[in-house]
Design a protein around this motif. Sequence first.
Motif, PDB file in Angstrom:
ATOM      1  N   ALA A 164      39.783  19.751  71.585  1.00 13.86           N
ATOM      2  CA  ALA A 164      40.731  19.439  70.689  1.00 13.86           C
ATOM      3  C   ALA A 164      40.777  18.292  69.759  1.00 13.86           C
ATOM      4  N   GLU A 165      40.106  17.507  69.433  1.00 12.48           N
ATOM      5  CA  GLU A 165      40.405  16.728  68.760  1.00 12.48           C
ATOM      6  C   GLU A 165      39.489  17.239  67.115  1.00 12.48           C
ATOM      7  N   LYS A 166      38.218  17.749  67.150  1.00 13.95           N
ATOM      8  CA  LYS A 166      37.458  18.606  66.184  1.00 13.95           C
ATOM      9  C   LYS A 166      36.841  18.078  65.462  1.00 13.95           C
ATOM     10  N   HIS A 167      37.116  16.526  65.062  1.00 11.64           N
ATOM     11  CA  HIS A 167      35.834  16.124  64.646  1.00 11.64           C
ATOM     12  C   HIS A 167      34.638  15.200  65.178  1.00 11.64           C
ATOM     13  N   GLN A 168      34.055  15.574  66.174  1.00 12.14           N
ATOM     14  CA  GLN A 168      33.239  15.222  66.769  1.00 12.14           C
ATOM     15  C   GLN A 168      32.441  17.165  66.116  1.00 12.14           C
ATOM     16  N   LEU A 169      32.654  17.881  66.153  1.00  8.42           N
ATOM     17  CA  LEU A 169      32.316  19.413  65.797  1.00  8.42           C
ATOM     18  C   LEU A 169      32.292  19.617  64.836  1.00  8.42           C
ATOM     19  N   VAL A 170      33.486  19.199  63.371  1.00 12.39           N
ATOM     20  CA  VAL A 170      32.909  19.337  62.327  1.00 12.39           C
ATOM     21  C   VAL A 170      31.922  18.209  61.679  1.00 12.39           C
ATOM     22  N   GLU A 171      32.027  17.067  62.350  1.00  9.50           N
ATOM     23  CA  GLU A 171      30.692  15.976  62.324  1.00  9.50           C
ATOM     24  C   GLU A 171      29.229  17.210  61.785  1.00  9.50           C
ATOM     25  N   ALA A 172      29.308  17.055  63.167  1.00 10.03           N
ATOM     26  CA  ALA A 172      27.977  18.054  63.711  1.00 10.03           C
ATOM     27  C   ALA A 172      27.403  19.172  63.218  1.00 10.03           C
TER      28      ALA A 172
END
Length: 385
Positions: A164-172
């Motif tokens: 839902a937050e996305k930012h950790q996955l985008v950074e990964a």
Amino acid sequence: MPVRIEKLVQGGNGFARLENGTNLFIQGALAGELVEYAVDQTKNGYINGHVNQVLEASEDRVVPPCPYYGICGGCDLQHLSSEKQAETKRTLVLENLGRIGAIDPTSLLVEEVSQGPFWAYRSRVRFHVELSSRSVGFLAKKTNTLIPLEHCPILVDSLNKVLAEKHQLVEAARKEMFSNNSGKTPYIEVNAFAGDTQLSFGEEPVLVTVDGHRYWVSAKVFFQGNRFLLSAMGQFVSQHCLGESVMDLYSGVGTFSSFLQEEGRHIVAVERDSRCLALAKKNVPSAEFFTDSVEAWGKGKKRFVDTVVVDPPRTGLDATVPDLISRWEPKRIIYVSCNSVTLARDLQKFLAQGYTPRVLKVFDLYPQTFHQEVAVVLDRKELRQ
């Protein structure tokens, strides 16, 4: 043209046979239903299709709760009631063993299927990320089209939070873009694993506890995605293990070796993935580890062993492995499988080597999908009562 569905088969499709002998495999149909279907693919002897309309519905049919069901390529059984799925999978396993392996189900002690949560159970997943739009999701069924989403009902809460937050996955994804993108799709694949309190998105290991057994696991190695039923699987293997000399083949991060540890027992573990064994040595320091393929490591080796545990990939055992194992003359073989088709094929080979299946148990590790885990205990014929 309407058709009556006989049963569900491998892949979760409904099966029917036309009067001319052509086999039909209909996506989205359930056993006993009368459906109209559309043809997706015609090949020599069979047709693949999907349901256009259900004319007479099964009493086990339910409305899929996920709005992406039928679009996303992940789940394929949400239209079957969760309570009915385990029974359906056991029936499928026994049918495959009889049809492919010529094994009479009545000759086996078939234990009750192990079940856990139907939803919010999966702690291991592969996300797809489009960096230009910061979209995260899964691929559509049978395509390379990204389906962006913010929630998946089968994922554990911690994975849904990062989705839902996305930012950790985008950074990964940014970190992976030069090493992980194979070029098969325009998206970056991000593997994620949820431990007890932390998440792994790459090589970094996190701690996960199963029935008191502590494992270091990273998102880059294999570990079962349903920790709620892993305890039952480990206990089954442990309860049926015989003797002081045990071989754990395709051992991964030491999942079963950890359950098999006891005073005076020597465990030899073989796993070709060096990353898995690096973690396994931390998880099960008392075991003896070898990094190699099972077929290469076992070639030419003559040794005595009481029990051999095998947990191969979906493709099953290499053609040479049943003969290798039989040369070690184990009293017992415990075969854990994620594909009852290749399991049935391999059990036939063990039958030819003097081993007979004695106990079978199905674990419904992946509700809402047709996938099932099966464990079979085989004994040398002279041990069978």
